[in-house]
Motif scaffolding. Structure first.
Motif, mmCIF file in Angstrom:
data_model
loop_
_atom_site.group_PDB
_atom_site.id
_atom_site.type_symbol
_atom_site.label_atom_id
_atom_site.label_comp_id
_atom_site.label_asym_id
_atom_site.label_seq_id
_atom_site.Cartn_x
_atom_site.Cartn_y
_atom_site.Cartn_z
ATOM 1 N N VAL A 70 63.960 9.259 42.908
ATOM 2 C CA VAL A 70 64.369 7.902 43.292
ATOM 3 C C VAL A 70 65.282 7.980 44.507
ATOM 4 N N ALA A 71 64.937 7.240 45.546
ATOM 5 C CA ALA A 71 65.774 7.168 46.745
ATOM 6 C C ALA A 71 66.895 6.163 46.541
ATOM 7 N N ILE A 72 68.062 6.504 47.059
ATOM 8 C CA ILE A 72 69.173 5.556 47.156
ATOM 9 C C ILE A 72 69.386 5.271 48.636
ATOM 10 N N VAL A 73 69.227 4.022 49.021
ATOM 11 C CA VAL A 73 69.487 3.601 50.401
ATOM 12 C C VAL A 73 70.616 2.578 50.328
ATOM 13 N N SER A 74 71.717 2.863 51.001
ATOM 14 C CA SER A 74 72.935 2.080 50.786
ATOM 15 C C SER A 74 73.542 1.578 52.081
ATOM 16 N N GLY A 109 71.900 6.004 54.712
ATOM 17 C CA GLY A 109 72.709 4.808 54.831
ATOM 18 C C GLY A 109 72.168 3.905 55.926
ATOM 19 N N VAL A 110 72.479 2.638 55.830
ATOM 20 C CA VAL A 110 72.114 1.687 56.874
ATOM 21 C C VAL A 110 73.390 1.014 57.356
ATOM 22 N N PRO A 111 73.421 0.583 58.614
ATOM 23 C CA PRO A 111 74.624 -0.096 59.106
ATOM 24 C C PRO A 111 74.790 -1.450 58.434
ATOM 25 N N ALA A 112 76.026 -1.856 58.296
ATOM 26 C CA ALA A 112 76.335 -3.178 57.739
ATOM 27 C C ALA A 112 77.425 -3.790 58.586
ATOM 28 N N SER A 130 70.768 -6.489 64.268
ATOM 29 C CA SER A 130 71.131 -5.450 63.297
ATOM 30 C C SER A 130 70.158 -5.458 62.126
ATOM 31 N N ARG A 131 69.538 -6.614 61.855
ATOM 32 C CA ARG A 131 68.531 -6.698 60.782
ATOM 33 C C ARG A 131 67.388 -5.713 61.014
ATOM 34 N N ALA A 135 66.252 -2.216 59.158
ATOM 35 C CA ALA A 135 64.883 -1.917 58.726
ATOM 36 C C ALA A 135 64.447 -0.549 59.235
ATOM 37 N N MET A 136 64.766 -0.251 60.485
ATOM 38 C CA MET A 136 64.399 1.054 61.036
ATOM 39 C C MET A 136 65.190 2.181 60.366
ATOM 40 N N SER A 137 66.461 1.930 60.069
ATOM 41 C CA SER A 137 67.268 2.934 59.365
ATOM 42 C C SER A 137 66.705 3.201 57.974
ATOM 43 N N THR A 138 66.228 2.145 57.320
ATOM 44 C CA THR A 138 65.582 2.308 56.016
ATOM 45 C C THR A 138 64.344 3.172 56.152
ATOM 46 N N ALA A 139 63.560 2.933 57.205
ATOM 47 C CA ALA A 139 62.364 3.742 57.429
ATOM 48 C C ALA A 139 62.714 5.208 57.654
#
Length: 639
Positions: A70-74, A109-112, A130-131, A135-139
């Protein structure tokens, strides 16, 4: 209850409009699946890199290529209150997943970024894009192909839409979204708005304003008003991507941790190895998108979702437009009043019945589709629940009460606050725009007044502070679209416009920028499309033109003779200052490639057959290839 005919009509139109792109998307989804765990496609070298630093027992499970990973993307960072609670979530998740024999890895991680911090600042011009960065960071996080399911930790403005867009580009991977919850109630939103208006008038000091804001935004968790962040959470509930009722449970509580554990278990259960395979690309479909729009209207949610939901749908091969929002708004009643559409905050809404109550009422009224997939399986009624703790400290889910806990905040569909959702499409010779009128009094929903044009919100505020705006007018704030400067939110104008309206002036705003879910009581036609840099007609407006903005008739018109209008040249302005500094130069590629606002201001294409990839299985062109071998994961583009 039979489905409302308008809901059925809009849904069927979306299905037909999206037929080719949705088929291409689903073909891509199927092409990405493999037999067994996803990491089985990796070579020995690939796989060794993927678990090198992991504990021995987890490493053994990953090496066996049998149990799901399971991936954790935060979106964790500890500067922003909404994301700070995610610091300790990965440990809770990893322990919960181990309990049932699987493995969880922090994938990335993704930027917030927070619009509350960047509001009125140059950084706000990075906000919308940033949206797509998220999405690209998630990819990137998922690109290692190690994962059979994923948990997405996010809550606010662009973060959840970006995570979901990224997840949908890996649509074969099941997804569970894990919120952090709202902060506890602080200073009332009504008092906060009062002090802001006093400050704009020069009747409150900066110290008094900061004290007020600090008493409102005072702890861990998301803001408690109903802006984009909490609208995100409502939509994740409505689309069946949360455990039921997970959205608005405050952080740092036993129930919050129990819901995170339950989310972790469910992520394993819906993996291919868990026996109840439910990929996110099969959850987000035409019907679930219609459900999300209905929930947005029923709760008076953020107008930002006239961008974000369009982009989310696009990622899944689904094409929606503002006509769909407009038609559904006319038949979906307003069931809740949460600030800025009322005095209550999101914690009060949760106590009155919360998301499960809204979902049930929409289903009972025939205004939402029950026959959709969710992380719990098939059928949205599974989400008409609220969470509780049992004696063992585990989350259990019970039916929401039949009656609202407070009908000043939340009502049944048989006795709504309004017969419509309060979001209106306005159009005319100025283009197409969105108005949110659920917080605008009827007498202010039509304004006809001379135009005053401004090329930035700073120009507007200079005129306001100089006392030049004490009159009736329509403020035309231009060069605020995605191609111009990234489409920042213009909330800095709200207190000033509110003061002018309170003083008895007829005022409205027209802009190709954004105002989002906290836009308030002043009529504003926003997201005007096309924007000036795409040839949009806002560039023809001149000071003194009579502008008519009317929510009742859906009108957005410059009352200028047609021959005069046609002969006018587009206005020009030097907007280069919005392209340099605070990292804005790095976002030039987004500005240059953004679609129109009504197309989601997206920087990625719709799925199409020419983008579909097919794995080389069995007797493909390159010869006999055994499934599961390294070569099995090569792709070719169909001719």
């Amino acid at each position: 209850m039979a489905l409302h005919p308008v809901v059925e009509q809009v849904t069927n139109r979306i299905i037909e409009r999206s037929r080719a792109s949705r088929a291409a998307y689903l073909a891509h989804l199927e092409a990405a699946r493999i037999a067994g765990v996803q990491r089985g496609a990796l070579s020995c070298t690939n796989l060794a890199h993927g678990f090198a630093a992991f504990p021995a027992n987890d490493k053994l499970k990953l090496r066996e290529t049998k149990k799901p990973s399971v991936a954790i993307v935060s979106s964790y960072n500890d500067m922003l209150s909404a994301h700070q609670p995610f610091e300790y979530f990965p440990k809770v998740i990893k322990d919960a997943v181990r309990e049932i024999g699987a493995v969880a890895q922090f994938a990335g991680g993704v930027p917030a970024m927070c619009d509350g911090v960047t509001q009125g600042q140059p950084g706000m011009e990075l906000s919308l894009f940033s949206r797509d960065t998220i999405a690209m960071s998630t990819a990137v996080a998922l690109s290692h192909n190690m994962f059979d399911s994923a948990l997405y930790l996010g809550i606010c403005d662009k973060i959840v839409p970006g995570l979901l867009i990224g997840a949908l580009h890996f649509g074969h991977i099941p997804a569970v979204f894990v919120p952090g919850g709202p902060m506890t109630t602080g200073l009332s939103n009504k008092e906060k708005a009062r002090v802001r208006q006093l400050y704009a008038q020069g009747k409150a000091t900066r110290e008094e304003l900061l004290e007020c804001e600090s008493a409102s935004y005072h702890g861990a968790g998301t803001c408690t008003f109903y802006g984009t962040a909490n609208s995100n959470q409502m939509l994740m509930e409505m689309m069946g991507l949360h455990m039921p009722g997970a959205a608005f449970i405050t952080p740092g509580t036993p129930l919050r941790d129990a819901l995170t554990r339950a989310s972790s278990h469910q992520a394993v259960a819906i993996s291919q190895q868990g026996g109840n395979y439910m990929p996110v690309g099969h959850i987000v479909d035409e019907k679930s998108i219609v459900n999300a729009i209905a929930a947005l209207h029923a709760t008076g949610g953020s107008t930002n979702h006239t961008l974000h939901l369009v982009a989310i749908a696009r990622a899944a091969g689904i094409v929606i437009d503002w006509n769909d929002f407009d038609e559904l708004s006319k038949v979906v009643p307003l069931l809740s009043r949460i600030y800025p559409n009322g005095d209550a905050d999101i914690n009060h809404f949760q106590a009155a019945g919360g998301p499960g109550f809204v979902i049930r009422e929409l289903l009972d009224a025939g205004l939402a589709h029950d026959d959709v997939n969710t992380i719990l399986g098939h059928g949205l009624r599974k989400h008409c629940k609220e969470p509780f703790l049992d004696d063992a400290g585990q989350a259990v889910f019970k039916d929401v009460p039949l009656q609202s806990g407070d009908e000043s905040v939340l009502r049944p569909h048989t006795d709504p606050f309004s017969s419509n959702g309060g979001m209106v499409l306005v159009k005319g010779n100025l283009g197409r725009a969105v108005m949110k009128v659920s917080a605008v009094k009827i007498e202010h929903q039509t304004v006809e007044a001379p135009a005053l044009t401004f090329n930035s919100q700073e120009d507007f505020m200079h005129a306001y502070k100089a006392g030049h705006l004490n009159r009736d007018f329509v403020a035309v704030i231009r060069f605020q679209g995605p191609r111009a400067n990234g489409m920042p939110e213009l909330h800095a104008l709200t207190p000033a416009l509110s003061n002018l309206q309170d003083a008895g002036h007829r005022v409205a705003m027209v802009t190709d920028g954004r105002m989002s879910g906290a836009s308030g009581k002043v009529p504003a036609a926003i997201h005007v499309s096309p924007e000036i840099l795409a040839g949009g007609p806002l560039g023809r407006v001149r000071d003194g033109d009579i502008i008519r903005v009317c929510a009742a008739t859906g009108t957005l018109e410059a009352l200028v003779p047609a021959e005069v209008w046609a002969a006018r040249k587009q206005v020009t302005a030097d907007i280069s200052s919005s392209h340099i500094g605070m990292g804005r130069e790095l976002f030039a590629m987004f500005r240059n490639s953004s679609s129109a606002a009504e197309e989601g201001a997206a920087t990625f294409p719709l799925p199409s057959p020419r983008h579909t990839t097919v794995p080389l299985h069995e007797g493909a062109d390159s010869g006999e290839i055994m499934p599961g071998s390294d070569e099995d994961f090569l792709f070719r583009t169909p001719k």
